[in-house]
Design an enzyme around this catalytic site. Sequence first.
Site, mmCIF file in Angstrom:
data_model
loop_
_atom_site.group_PDB
_atom_site.id
_atom_site.type_symbol
_atom_site.label_atom_id
_atom_site.label_comp_id
_atom_site.label_asym_id
_atom_site.label_seq_id
_atom_site.Cartn_x
_atom_site.Cartn_y
_atom_site.Cartn_z
ATOM 1 N N GLU A 297 0.818 -1.061 0.284
ATOM 2 C CA GLU A 297 -0.093 0.239 0.180
ATOM 3 C C GLU A 297 0.787 1.171 -0.105
ATOM 4 O OE1 GLU A 297 -3.164 0.370 -0.606
ATOM 5 O OE2 GLU A 297 -3.276 -1.735 -0.617
ATOM 6 N N TYR B 45 -7.377 6.684 3.279
ATOM 7 C CA TYR B 45 -7.402 5.747 2.257
ATOM 8 C C TYR B 45 -6.571 4.408 2.546
ATOM 9 C CZ TYR B 45 -5.558 2.677 -1.461
ATOM 10 O OH TYR B 45 -5.397 1.594 -2.240
ATOM 11 N N ASP C 67 -9.941 5.303 -3.640
ATOM 12 C CA ASP C 67 -8.638 6.087 -4.441
ATOM 13 C C ASP C 67 -9.244 6.380 -5.756
ATOM 14 O OD1 ASP C 67 -9.376 3.559 -5.802
ATOM 15 O OD2 ASP C 67 -7.121 2.940 -5.556
#
Length: 374
Positions: free
Chosen positions: A59, A142, A160
């Site tokens: 991520e 996020y 996103d």
Amino acid sequence: MIDSHVWLACYTDIMLWESGRRSRFRRALLTWYAREHRKLPWRAPVGQLGQPYHVLVSEAMLQQTQVATVVDYFNRFTEELPTVQALAAADEQQVLRLWQGLGYYRRARNLHRAAQIIVDDHGGELPHTLEGLLSLPGVGRYSAGAIGSIALGLAEPVVDGNVMRVLARLFGIDTPTDAPATQKHMWEIATTLVPRRNNFPGDFNQAMMELGAVVCLPRGPKCAQCPVKRYCTAQAEGRTEELPVAPQRKKPKPVTHHVLALHRDGRYVFRRRGDEGLWVGLWEMPTSECGVRNVECGMAEALGLTCDTPVNIGSFMHITTHRLITFQVHRAEMTGGKLTQGAGKWRGLDDVDDLPLANPQCKVIRMLQAHDAR
């Protein structure tokens, strides 16, 4: 601001989904994802939680970077630093070297610091709450939702760029995606859609992102292949090319950086950048960012060296989020002095693998290699 009638239409659609439509949408999307998802090294099999460390690293890397680019970096990174403990114990220069070429190096430093906090304050395990994840460096809303849902099974949404595109078309949202009200309502919609049982929150979020990445494309979306096209307002109204409404981007500011390649006996001077500005902590040939050429000799003097008149050997452009940078590369032979202790290192152009370098400095090296070979 979003017009009240636009949000009312979205809100009404969500409420209609209360009576089974939402469940059918999820089922169609998850069935497609189970069959069609890309096999990625950080992804767990459908229905299982992701390996927390792998999710954390991926991520961080995937922020503002394409999946295809990240795969090799992820494999290299986790091979050399296979656990959160190994990352926490690593030297920052090692972390930056492994990150070299991915750009946005603040992500690497934040990831390194987050690993240290996870080891020191959380016994080597990810915090198990959204608030705990948000407390980690570099983890925003996020990232917290993605890490929490994929690695921990938390019923948290993600929004996103890919998900924004899906939601804008799905609900016919025709206001700019960067408007605070648009983003607020997209998060509200995503919150209503994410399932709240088993390990499906992570699968669902990955399915939404995957749909945006491979089907609901920015241009030329593959609507015929979309597993949820029956729910899509934009497809029904023939507006898939109009939505989402992109934000108006400011033109990057043009600036000039002057690079001084100081040469002696087949080697050049490299120095480590400071703790502010672009490319913090990376190595470079001495570079002036003020755009005034006559500071070049001053750069040499600051290193304890003297040089002959620098010769311009070429230039190139590099674009960042906010800047359009013209790099002017000047080469000079050292004529005297001694490199001040701790100010830098003398290195051959083929002997810099252990120095983390930003992409522009790698390009400078290639220019000098071509120049010196002539």
